[in-house]
Write a protein that holds these residues in place. Sequence first.
Motif, short mmCIF file in Angstrom:
data_model
loop_
_atom_site.label_atom_id
_atom_site.label_comp_id
_atom_site.label_asym_id
_atom_site.label_seq_id
_atom_site.Cartn_x
_atom_site.Cartn_y
_atom_site.Cartn_z
N GLN A 180 51.03 35.01 41.02
CA GLN A 180 49.76 34.34 41.25
C GLN A 180 48.73 35.26 41.89
O GLN A 180 47.52 35.17 41.61
N ARG A 181 49.18 36.18 42.71
CA ARG A 181 48.25 37.17 43.29
C ARG A 181 47.70 38.08 42.19
O ARG A 181 46.50 38.41 42.18
N ALA A 182 48.62 38.50 41.28
CA ALA A 182 48.15 39.34 40.17
C ALA A 182 47.17 38.59 39.29
O ALA A 182 46.15 39.14 38.82
N TRP A 183 47.46 37.31 39.03
CA TRP A 183 46.55 36.50 38.21
C TRP A 183 45.19 36.32 38.91
O TRP A 183 44.13 36.36 38.28
N ARG A 184 45.22 36.11 40.25
CA ARG A 184 43.97 35.97 40.99
C ARG A 184 43.16 37.27 40.95
O ARG A 184 41.93 37.26 40.82
N TRP A 185 43.88 38.41 41.00
CA TRP A 185 43.17 39.70 40.99
C TRP A 185 42.46 39.93 39.65
O TRP A 185 41.37 40.49 39.60
N MET A 186 43.08 39.43 38.57
CA MET A 186 42.48 39.64 37.26
C MET A 186 41.43 38.58 36.92
O MET A 186 40.41 38.88 36.30
N SER A 187 41.68 37.33 37.35
CA SER A 187 40.76 36.26 36.96
C SER A 187 39.72 35.94 38.01
O SER A 187 38.70 35.31 37.71
N GLY A 188 40.02 36.34 39.23
CA GLY A 188 39.09 36.03 40.31
C GLY A 188 39.17 34.61 40.82
O GLY A 188 38.37 34.20 41.66
N ARG A 189 40.16 33.85 40.35
CA ARG A 189 40.32 32.48 40.82
C ARG A 189 41.23 32.43 42.05
O ARG A 189 41.80 33.43 42.46
N ARG A 190 41.37 31.23 42.60
CA ARG A 190 42.18 31.05 43.80
C ARG A 190 43.67 31.21 43.49
O ARG A 190 44.15 30.67 42.49
N GLY A 191 44.38 31.90 44.34
CA GLY A 191 45.82 32.11 44.15
C GLY A 191 46.65 31.11 44.95
O GLY A 191 46.17 30.04 45.34
#
Length: 436
Positions: A160-171
Amino acid sequence: MLNDRVDNMMGHRFQLATRPYFPYMDYRTDTDEPESRVTPIDSLDFRILDVFAATLNFTYEINEAPNRAFGDYRNGSFTGIIGKLEREEADLSTIVAPTPGRLQVVQFCRVYESDKMVITSLKPALLPASLSLIRPFEGELWLGLLVSVVAWGVILWLLQRAWRWMSGRRGVRLNTALLYGWRTLLEQPPTTPPSNMTGRVLVGWWLVFCLIITTGFRSSLIAHLTVQGRSKTLDNFRDLLDQGDWRWGTEPWQFSGATLVYFSTNTDPVVKQINDKMEVLLVKEALQKVLEGGFSFISVKNYVRVIVDSWYTDAYGETPFYISHHGIHTLACFGWGFRRGAPFYDRFVQLMSRVEDAGIISYWTDEVIARRVRENRRAEALDHDVVLTDKLQEESSREALGLQHLQGAFYLLLLGSCLAFLTLLGENLAYSSSLP
């Protein structure tokens, strides 16, 4: 056939040496003098002797062996039964065991298998009811579950941290990910799954894993609550050593002769440890120590079987003792000894083979034991009394599940409440310290 004429010994009178070892040989002494003449009591060797005497036409006189000993090598010669045969003071003997030293001075005829050394202990006790909740899984499985919950939560958090880093959404925070996995394992999954496909795939496989684990736990828990578990049985020497602070012993007459040679010369480290801590005491004292707990009695199976069945078993066949099923043959076999050069040796061996092949020896062994047990119980009137220890009565009773069976669940609830309270206290303190 057994009654076929092998040879005619014309009423020759044989001199026999013996010592008591039921069910193979038992007798009453005619006088109090050492090495006196004895009168046999119903036993296996006595039955075989009577058949042989009738078949071969001989008579016999039986005398007790010096000190009731089988025979040890001391000061250049043997003692006991083997010593009498070596000095030709007896023609043959009843039950003895062959050893390399004995076979140099006597001839041996195999009659029956050696009696196994078994371990007599208390029957397995009921396991604590307070641990019923955790008993369905082994300790390593519980540890594996704990590691799995933590590892899955960390992986979910990292993804989820990696996804937040790429999408800019909340992790997702780490504590949220860990609690997500724990709640799912307790069949209380959060209603809101992760919004991204990566998290949903991970959660989906975790749900399958939790379904398998919870189904296995539930079915095993029902089985453990229905039939309460018992402690492990002691079936071999390794089990005795694994008990830690445990003691064991045997009788003096058994810890001598060929049996003592087996224990004292054995190179197996387990047998050596058993030998080093072996206590020597009489059977009644030993069985009393077994009843007190933390002690086991090592003895030959047929011998201890008669004692337990006669005096420690009630009319319903219940006994507080457990006799191990996996015994140890300390000797190759049992049989009769003959003086060197005895001209009748081959004739006895031939007839003994016929008796063994006919299955008579094993049949007589069981019959002699059963008859002796009945006589002992009749003498003590045990068939009319129930002889059960309080512990055995308690374990044999049936009862419905009660608070004592599920007290582990209440302990767990109390522990969870305490942890929740401490967590609330910590959160309040942290929030108070953050205020200006």
